[in-house]
Scaffold this motif. Structure first.
Motif, PDB file in Angstrom:
ATOM      1  N   TYR A  54       0.780  -1.237   0.000  1.00 27.43           N
ATOM      2  CA  TYR A  54       0.000   0.000   0.000  1.00 27.43           C
ATOM      3  C   TYR A  54       0.812   1.288   0.000  1.00 27.43           C
ATOM      4  N   PHE A  62      -5.739  -0.719  -5.337  1.00 28.56           N
ATOM      5  CA  PHE A  62      -6.688  -1.457  -4.514  1.00 28.56           C
ATOM      6  C   PHE A  62      -8.083  -0.834  -4.592  1.00 28.56           C
ATOM      7  N   TYR A  71     -14.707  -8.417  -8.029  1.00 26.02           N
ATOM      8  CA  TYR A  71     -14.289  -8.293  -6.624  1.00 26.02           C
ATOM      9  C   TYR A  71     -15.528  -8.052  -5.749  1.00 26.02           C
ATOM     10  N   GLY A 177     -13.673  -4.616   5.553  1.00 23.03           N
ATOM     11  CA  GLY A 177     -13.048  -5.037   4.304  1.00 23.03           C
ATOM     12  C   GLY A 177     -12.545  -6.466   4.283  1.00 23.03           C
ATOM     13  N   GLY A 178     -12.599  -7.142   5.409  1.00 20.38           N
ATOM     14  CA  GLY A 178     -12.071  -8.501   5.441  1.00 20.38           C
ATOM     15  C   GLY A 178     -10.566  -8.526   5.644  1.00 20.38           C
ATOM     16  N   THR A 179     -10.015  -7.367   6.031  1.00 17.89           N
ATOM     17  CA  THR A 179      -8.566  -7.270   6.211  1.00 17.89           C
ATOM     18  C   THR A 179      -8.051  -8.200   7.308  1.00 17.89           C
ATOM     19  N   ASN A 182      -6.060 -11.174   6.317  1.00 18.69           N
ATOM     20  CA  ASN A 182      -4.645 -11.140   5.950  1.00 18.69           C
ATOM     21  C   ASN A 182      -3.751 -11.711   7.041  1.00 18.69           C
ATOM     22  N   TYR A 222      -9.725 -12.591  -7.504  1.00 23.27           N
ATOM     23  CA  TYR A 222      -8.289 -12.323  -7.385  1.00 23.27           C
ATOM     24  C   TYR A 222      -7.556 -12.528  -8.709  1.00 23.27           C
ATOM     25  N   PHE A 232      -1.493  -4.864  -9.038  1.00 21.08           N
ATOM     26  CA  PHE A 232      -1.438  -4.626  -7.587  1.00 21.08           C
ATOM     27  C   PHE A 232      -0.388  -5.540  -6.958  1.00 21.08           C
ATOM     28  N   MET A 268      -1.720 -15.271  -2.805  1.00 17.08           N
ATOM     29  CA  MET A 268      -1.134 -14.584  -3.951  1.00 17.08           C
ATOM     30  C   MET A 268       0.374 -14.776  -3.899  1.00 17.08           C
ATOM     31  N   GLU A 298       0.644 -12.644  -0.262  1.00 12.02           N
ATOM     32  CA  GLU A 298      -0.563 -12.398   0.537  1.00 12.02           C
ATOM     33  C   GLU A 298      -1.340 -13.682   0.806  1.00 12.02           C
ATOM     34  N   SER A 300      -5.356 -14.373   2.067  1.00 13.13           N
ATOM     35  CA  SER A 300      -6.625 -13.725   2.362  1.00 13.13           C
ATOM     36  C   SER A 300      -7.586 -14.829   2.804  1.00 13.13           C
TER      37      SER A 300
HETATM   38  C1  AVJ Z   1      -7.804  -5.450   1.581  1.00 14.67           C
HETATM   39  C2  AVJ Z   1      -6.872  -7.428   2.413  1.00 14.67           C
HETATM   40  C3  AVJ Z   1      -9.211  -7.267   2.199  1.00 14.67           C
HETATM   41  O1  AVJ Z   1      -7.589  -9.714   0.814  1.00 14.67           O
HETATM   42  O2  AVJ Z   1      -9.200  -9.284  -0.538  1.00 14.67           O
HETATM   43  C4  AVJ Z   1      -7.486  -7.488  -2.949  1.00 14.67           C
HETATM   44  C5  AVJ Z   1      -6.613  -7.186  -0.530  1.00 14.67           C
HETATM   45  N1  AVJ Z   1      -5.689  -8.541  -2.423  1.00 14.67           N
HETATM   46  N2  AVJ Z   1      -7.082  -8.193  -4.000  1.00 14.67           N
HETATM   47  C6  AVJ Z   1      -8.246  -8.926   0.138  1.00 14.67           C
HETATM   48  C7  AVJ Z   1      -6.602  -7.709  -1.932  1.00 14.67           C
HETATM   49  C8  AVJ Z   1      -5.998  -8.806  -3.694  1.00 14.67           C
HETATM   50  C9  AVJ Z   1      -7.895  -7.434   0.175  1.00 14.67           C
HETATM   51  N3  AVJ Z   1      -7.930  -6.922   1.575  1.00 14.67           N
END
Ligand code: AVJ
Length: 343
Positions: A54, A62, A71, A177-179, A182, A222, A232, A268, A298, A300
């Protein structure tokens, strides 16, 4: 650190009401980049922590991802928020509305739209983010839209600094956001536990969880057809280039995203499309990639109701309200702190 002892870095001049910014970062963050990248690129398999996605370009990408038809998390969460906003905000006058990981002024404005101007003037919006520019951005939008709303931006790493939040009034914390997906399971429980440890008994915590669903839907989100997620993903290499004076060539790495069902998460990765050698000047490091070698960028996680319930319980919290869309794709869970002694 505590808010009173935090250093005031100044009041940002802005047309509407004053925006106060509290800078609680202790300087450790920037030093950690060198260590994080060194650790990640010397381990096997290699990884780069996803918080490095970020920078300004990554945040913009994003945001564009969030508007893609594939998405689904953003629009699903927004549709739930629209529905529950009036109910959620009923009791929120004279309170603080804290957003952990700011950057979604749209989502917060859905909540703020549900109450009267008078009530908004009695509350305070507190965006908390590790990036000062993200805090200022999300504050600016809201200040323009709601000149009556007091805003206190807090620059902090809320993953390890949940004690920086003010506690003089009741608050609702939002982690949207579902963060949370992560984080590894253990980290997400420690994080929730740290937050709950800093909650008053009348505080609430609203967390967004992306739910388990079919592989096709998840993988499309994704692997979008416009290639934005690929951009991204590869942008993380630009971030490393800029921060550590490195010479990654992002176009030599392919975007890879798939649903690892046994781990219940989307992964990812970046895969070297041929042998590549990279020099990271600032940390005096050389990395060789054989064709096909990957960097994990990543996870998720996708959740089940049972999984969330267990996590909430182990974190010293309880479920006060559970909101889901009709398809069961996304959950917003409103939590309260368990009375002490019952953890
Ligand atoms: C912001 C972490 C919720 O995991 O879906 C979006 C980031 N990575 N596309 C997710 C993300 C690839 C997103 N978050």
């Amino acid at each position: 650190m505590n808010v009173n002892s935090a250093e005031m870095t100044g009041v940002v001049e802005s047309r509407p009401r004053a925006l106060e910014i509290l800078d609680c970062l202790d300087g450790e963050y920037s030093n950690n980049i060198a260590r994080d990248i060194r650790d990640g690129l010397t381990s096997s398999p290699r990884y780069i922590p996803c918080k490095y996605f970020y920078d300004a370009r990554g945040s913009r990408l994003f945001e564009e991802i969030c508007r893609l038809p594939e998405y689904y998390p953003t629009r699903t969460e927004i549709s739930i928020l629209r529905e529950i906003a009036p109910h959620l905000m009923e009791t929120l006058d004279y309170s603080d509305l804290v957003e952990l990981g700011s950057g979604s002024s749209l989502k917060i404005s859905i909540l703020l739209d549900a109450i009267s101007e008078t009530n908004r003037a009695s509350m305070r919006y507190i965006p908390v983010d590790i990036s000062e520019s993200a805090v200022i951005e999300s504050s600016k939008d809201l200040l323009e839209r709601y000149p009556e709303l007091p805003v206190l931006g807090v620059v902090a790493d809320f993953m390890c600094q949940s004690d920086v939040l003010p506690a003089e009034r009741p608050k609702m914390l939002c982690f949207l956001g579902g963060t949370i997906g992560n984080m590894e399971e253990g980290d997400s429980i420690s994080f929730l536990r740290a937050v709950s440890g800093n909650m008053r008994s009348d505080d609430t915590l609203l967390v967004g969880f992306d739910m388990v669903k079919s592989r096709e839907i998840v993988e499309a989100a994704y692997n979008d057809s416009r290639g934005l997620t690929s951009e991204f993903n590869r942008n993380i290499l630009n971030v490393v280039n800029n921060k550590l004076n490195a010479d990654f060539k992002p176009h030599l790495f392919e975007h890879l995203a798939f649903f690892n069902e046994s781990e219940s998460r989307v992964e990812m990765h970046l895969r070297a499309s041929r042998d590549v050698s990279v020099r990271l000047e600032s940390i005096d490091m050389e990395v060789e990639f054989k064709e096909g070698e990957t960097i994990h960028t990543e996870n998720s996680r996708k959740f089940t109701i049972q999984g969330i319930e267990d996590m909430v319980d182990r974190a010293g919290l309880y479920v006060q309200d559970w909101y889901m869309d009709a398809d069961g794709w996304f959950s917003l869970v409103l939590m309260g702190r368990k009375p002490s002694g019952s953890v």
